[in-house]
Write an enzyme that holds these catalytic residues in place. Structure first.
Site, PDB file in Angstrom:
ATOM      1  N   VAL A 236       0.744  -1.015  -0.071  1.00 13.99           N
ATOM      2  CA  VAL A 236       0.045  -0.348  -0.133  1.00 13.99           C
ATOM      3  C   VAL A 236       0.677   1.686   0.350  1.00 13.99           C
ATOM      4  O   VAL A 236       1.556   1.135   0.731  1.00 13.99           O
ATOM      5  CB  VAL A 236      -1.109   0.108   1.268  1.00 13.99           C
ATOM      6  CG1 VAL A 236      -1.935   1.608   1.689  1.00 13.99           C
ATOM      7  CG2 VAL A 236      -1.907  -1.198   0.873  1.00 13.99           C
ATOM      8  N   LYS A 237       0.428   1.938  -1.443  1.00  9.34           N
ATOM      9  CA  LYS A 237       1.415   4.035  -1.227  1.00  9.34           C
ATOM     10  C   LYS A 237       0.098   4.549  -0.330  1.00  9.34           C
ATOM     11  O   LYS A 237      -1.104   4.497  -0.762  1.00  9.34           O
ATOM     12  CB  LYS A 237       1.705   3.876  -2.476  1.00  9.34           C
ATOM     13  CG  LYS A 237       2.340   5.372  -2.608  1.00  9.34           C
ATOM     14  CD  LYS A 237       2.776   5.384  -3.759  1.00  9.34           C
ATOM     15  CE  LYS A 237       2.886   7.566  -4.205  1.00  9.34           C
ATOM     16  NZ  LYS A 237       2.921   7.887  -4.952  1.00  9.34           N
ATOM     17  N   GLN A 238       0.997   5.356   0.328  1.00  8.03           N
ATOM     18  CA  GLN A 238      -0.201   6.495   1.518  1.00  8.03           C
ATOM     19  C   GLN A 238       0.149   7.677   1.812  1.00  8.03           C
ATOM     20  O   GLN A 238       2.083   7.022   1.911  1.00  8.03           O
ATOM     21  CB  GLN A 238      -0.530   5.215   2.804  1.00  8.03           C
ATOM     22  CG  GLN A 238      -0.757   6.443   3.632  1.00  8.03           C
ATOM     23  CD  GLN A 238      -2.985   6.849   2.361  1.00  8.03           C
ATOM     24  OE1 GLN A 238      -2.595   7.489   2.420  1.00  8.03           O
ATOM     25  NE2 GLN A 238      -3.825   5.912   2.864  1.00  8.03           N
TER      26      GLN A 238
END
Length: 349
Positions: A236-238
């Site tokens: 996940v990129k956040q």
């Protein structure tokens, strides 16, 4: 090696010596050399997905640490090629983008169908490629903030990509359609043995008030992370959380008082720890984005990397801070970020 303490300056004590008393580190599945064997091998991912995930971890200066340093360059679609590459016109040439990722010691390079396809035969076997399949383009007037499919999973597979990336604007009017599209795309990607990475961004004008921009609140981005893992993201990129209390300020959805009284504080590491916890307690790795380029890039990049690592995150994905500089400076910046993850002095809080 980069002098991390000197670059952090007055923040060094606060960031390097903080102990997280909200969600203890022993509750997390932390990055490490054995992450694929210890965590991902317990999932339903096919052996071919695990092989490609291991290939991603086994590249660049962070090879076999369990951490990731990725170069993303899809801004030519998202913002305009001119806005993205005018500061350094060499990057109009896709070859230079991939070369920066290689020279910069990155685990992989993430970009568009056009960029990766035009050089795939030269580089697919030299560095893991991540094909970003959807984008928000701003040539439409008036601007419409939506994610549209620009590429297919089969195209990613045929060019030799080891992974695909996609964005969902959680909270937007179009989010339900995006969730369905990306969920189906990720299922197909896994069937073909590719890794899936989700840009799990919040997007709604109501999330920005006169007092705060809750697009980067720990509670809203944390829930975006939880939804990202739910639809099959392997990573996940956040955006790094910088505030909290989005649910309460906007007065919508459902939350719990303990989210704010026990599971978070206003310390930046504790805010990001909550983001990691929402990735199934770290069973899915979370990488933070590096943000826009500015006058304080080195300090901001090191600061973000330290917070991410100490919170239990899996790395940094930094683009504009690197490719909007002269090539050698971009390489140096990427190496400095990686030095944080290679440092034995920067530990899990």
């Amino acid at each position: 090696m980069t002098d991390i303490t000197a670059i952090l300056g007055n923040e060094s004590e606060q960031l390097l010596n903080h102990i997280c008393n909200t969600i203890p580190k022993h509750n997390l599945q932390l990055p490490g050399t054995d992450f694929v064997d210890r965590v991902m091998a317990l999932s339903n991912r096919k052996p071919s997905v695990l092989r490609n995930l291991q290939a991603l971890y086994h590249r660049g200066r962070l090879s076999d640490t369990g951490y990731l340093s990725l170069l993303p360059v899809d801004q030519g679609v998202e913002h305009s090629a001119g806005a993205s590459f005018a500061p350094n016109p060499m990057f109009f040439d896709p070859k230079c983008i991939v070369e920066l990722a290689i020279e910069g010691g990155c685990n992989g390079v993430a970009s568009t169908l056009g960029v990766l396809a035009i050089v795939s035969r030269q580089y697919a076997h030299k560095i893991p490629m991540i094909l970003k399949i959807n984008h928000n383009e701003l040539l439409t007037y008036p601007n419409k903030f939506d994610q549209t499919l620009f590429a297919s999973i089969d195209q990613a597979f045929d060019m030799g990509a080891c992974a695909v990336g996609a964005t969902v604007f959680f909270g937007s009017d179009e989010s339900r359609r995006q969730i369905q599209e990306v969920s189906a795309a990720f299922e197909h990607a896994h069937d073909l043995g590719m890794v899936t990475i989700l840009w799990a961004y919040t997007r709604n004008s109501a999330f920005k008030t006169a007092d705060n921009d809750y697009h980067v609140s720990a509670d809203l981005t944390g829930q975006a992370n939880h939804l990202a893992v739910t639809i099959g993201a392997d990573i996940v990129k956040q955006k790094m959380a910088t505030n909290n209390g989005g649910y309460n300020a906007i007065k919508f959805g459902k939350t719990h008082p303990k989210v704010y009284s026990e599971l978070t504080t206003d310390h930046p590491i504790d805010l990001v720890r909550y983001q990691v916890a929402n990735c199934y307690m770290g069973r899915i790795g979370m990488i933070n984005s590096g943000g826009e380029s500015g006058s304080d890039d080195l300090h901001q990049a090191i600061r973000t990397a330290v917070i991410n690592k100490r919170a239990g995150g899996m790395g940094l994905i930094s683009g504009r801070k690197a490719f909007q500089k002269p090539f050698a400076e971009g390489v140096k910046l990427l190496h400095s970020i990686q030095d944080v993850y290679l440092s034995h002095e920067v530990t899990i809080a």
